[in-house]
Write an enzyme that holds these catalytic residues in place. Structure first.
Site, PDB file in Angstrom:
ATOM      1  N   VAL A  57      69.283  14.344  36.017  1.00  0.00           N
ATOM      2  CA  VAL A  57      68.672  14.596  37.329  1.00  0.00           C
ATOM      3  C   VAL A  57      67.220  15.055  37.214  1.00  0.00           C
ATOM      4  O   VAL A  57      66.491  15.064  38.212  1.00  0.00           O
ATOM      5  CB  VAL A  57      69.526  15.614  38.128  1.00  0.00           C
ATOM      6  N   ALA A  68      72.234  19.924  29.238  1.00  0.00           N
ATOM      7  CA  ALA A  68      72.784  19.354  30.465  1.00  0.00           C
ATOM      8  C   ALA A  68      71.906  18.210  30.942  1.00  0.00           C
ATOM      9  O   ALA A  68      70.672  18.297  30.866  1.00  0.00           O
ATOM     10  CB  ALA A  68      72.846  20.420  31.555  1.00  0.00           C
ATOM     11  N   ASP A  69      72.544  17.175  31.395  1.00  0.00           N
ATOM     12  CA  ASP A  69      71.799  16.111  32.074  1.00  0.00           C
ATOM     13  C   ASP A  69      71.783  16.355  33.568  1.00  0.00           C
ATOM     14  O   ASP A  69      70.873  15.921  34.262  1.00  0.00           O
ATOM     15  CB  ASP A  69      72.416  14.760  31.730  1.00  0.00           C
ATOM     16  N   ARG A  70      72.834  17.026  34.051  1.00  0.00           N
ATOM     17  CA  ARG A  70      72.855  17.403  35.465  1.00  0.00           C
ATOM     18  C   ARG A  70      73.901  18.498  35.691  1.00  0.00           C
ATOM     19  O   ARG A  70      75.064  18.322  35.351  1.00  0.00           O
ATOM     20  CB  ARG A  70      73.207  16.190  36.325  1.00  0.00           C
ATOM     21  N   ALA A  73      77.268  17.575  33.849  1.00  0.00           N
ATOM     22  CA  ALA A  73      77.280  16.303  33.118  1.00  0.00           C
ATOM     23  C   ALA A  73      76.409  16.462  31.881  1.00  0.00           C
ATOM     24  O   ALA A  73      75.271  16.918  31.968  1.00  0.00           O
ATOM     25  CB  ALA A  73      76.725  15.182  33.994  1.00  0.00           C
TER      26      ALA A  73
END
Ligand code: MRU
Length: 393
Positions: free
Chosen positions: A96, A257-259, A267
């Site tokens: 994100v 974390a990616d999101r 995620a």
């Protein structure tokens, strides 16, 4: 020793370290247009949520600086910038940071319009506002990572009453270091900070199948930084926890974390969820390191996150530098080999979602967030403005 730099930027010029060639070869690609940035991100020459956002934002800054915008009015300039950002948004779907960066950049451009619309040189002011905002994203990320490192190390020290006589060992997954960010790193930044404070006993890193960010990138960074470390395959984590259960020697799993969505569901690279389940079973703390740029307050739960699925060859084939008969590695020769029957069906999600109840702490640049009595994370303290704008309590 110089720290690793995935992104080298000076106004008008952006160089990106080609991560597909690591750890054997250090080669920087010049990225001067949105198309080149899109390709660099999509092909994973640059990876990691913050690094993706920075490369996209700066590539467009470079093309603007080099005169790509032929708009003749402020309105046209805004449409041009917005359309380039909308294009870059499609490069990868899960992380994100890129989307948050685009929102911020569009707002900076909008603000410049409001301030300068009547001015004859408003177009130049708009381009300058964009370039400045993109450069700020780079500078701010480095600042954020240093703070995350300090907050995360302090939280772990408190949990374990750690000190030079009682050091902590940790396990990390995927790559969250200098190569995935502007520098220092998020989860790896905490490990770096623990090490700098003489609080780290040992860092374990997973291979991170199928794309091997752990063995290719994290193990490279750990060795480069001289951090005591060991590489394991993803499937060895349970055995590692069991081996150390009696001594409580593995203090924490620390991941990036990616999101992170509003309730704390996170995620991150595929395999993170399995590690969280294993960590809970063995009484090991599970810590997510995420700058607020990786937090998505608009999505309420992990069910709303789009998970990228990648091609089957990432599982059925592998590439690397050739090993000579005497055991030495020849970085100039690479080979791609098949490691499975090429006809087999494959499922290859690049990320998974760890439910918030398996997470003990989310470390941001504004502080460490833990669950409240209701069992939920609440980000209102660390991002009050975005929280107030989105969450109606
Ligand atoms: O698919 P990638 O290599 O871009 O994924 C990277 C990760 O999942 C990282 O763990 C993540 O971006 C954490 S951010 C530093």
């Amino acid at each position: 020793m110089a720290t690793l730099e995935a992104i080298k930027y000076s106004r008008g010029k952006l160089l990106v370290l080609d991560q597909l060639r690591l750890p054997h070869e250090h080669h920087y690609d010049e990225v001067s247009t949105s198309e080149e940035a899109f390709d660099c991100i999509r092909s994973m020459r640059v990876r990691g949520a913050p690094a993706i956002a920075i490369v996209a934002a700066l590539a467009h800054a470079v093309e603007l600086h080099n005169g790509s915008c032929t708009a003749t009015s402020p309105d046209e300039a805004v449409s041009y910038i917005n359309s380039r950002l909308d294009y870059l948004r499609e490069s990868r779907p899960t992380a994100v940071d890129l989307f948050n960066a685009i929102t911020l950049l569009k707002a900076a451009v909008r603000a410049a319009v409001v301030e300068g619309l009547a001015h004859p040189e408003a177009k130049d002011a708009i381009l300058a506002a964009y370039i400045e905002a993109a450069e700020n994203i780079l500078a701010k990320d480095l600042e954020n990572n240093t703070s995350i490192g300090a907050f995360g190390a302090a939280w772990l020290q408190e949990q374990y009453s750690a000190g030079p006589e009682r050091k902590i060992s940790v396990l990390t997954h995927c790559n969250t270091g200098s190569l995935a960010t502007s520098g220092h790193g998020t989860a790896l930044g905490i490990i770096r900070s623990l090490h700098a404070q003489n609080l780290l006993q040992h860092a374990y890193c997973t291979e991170t199948r199928p794309y091997n960010q752990g063995s290719r990138l994290t193990s490279f960074e750990l060795v480069y930084e001289g951090i005591p470390s060991t590489l394991i395959t993803d499937s060895m984590a349970g055995a590692l926890f069991a081996l150390h259960r009696e001594s409580s020697n593995i203090g924490a799993v620390i991941v990036g974390a990616d999101r992170v969505v509003r309730n704390g569901d996170t995620a991150n690279k595929i395999g993170t969820y399995s590690l969280a389940v294993l960590a809970r079973h063995h009484g090991v703390k599970f810590v997510v390191a995420a700058p607020t740029t990786s937090i998505d307050l608009e999505t309420q739960t992990g069910a709303g996150i789009k998970i990228e699925e990648r091609k089957k060859e990432e599982l059925t084939q592998i590439s690397g530098a050739v090993v000579n008969p005497d055991g030495s590695v020849d970085a100039r020769k690479t080979a791609r080999v098949a490691i499975a029957d090429q006809r087999i069906g494959v499922w290859n999600p690049a990320f998974d979602v760890t439910p918030h109840d398996l997470i003990d702490a989310i470390v941001t640049e504004k502080g460490t967030v833990v669950k409240g009595p209701d069992g939920h994370f609440n980000f209102s303290q660390v991002m009050p403005d975005r929280w107030a704008a989105i969450v109606k309590e």
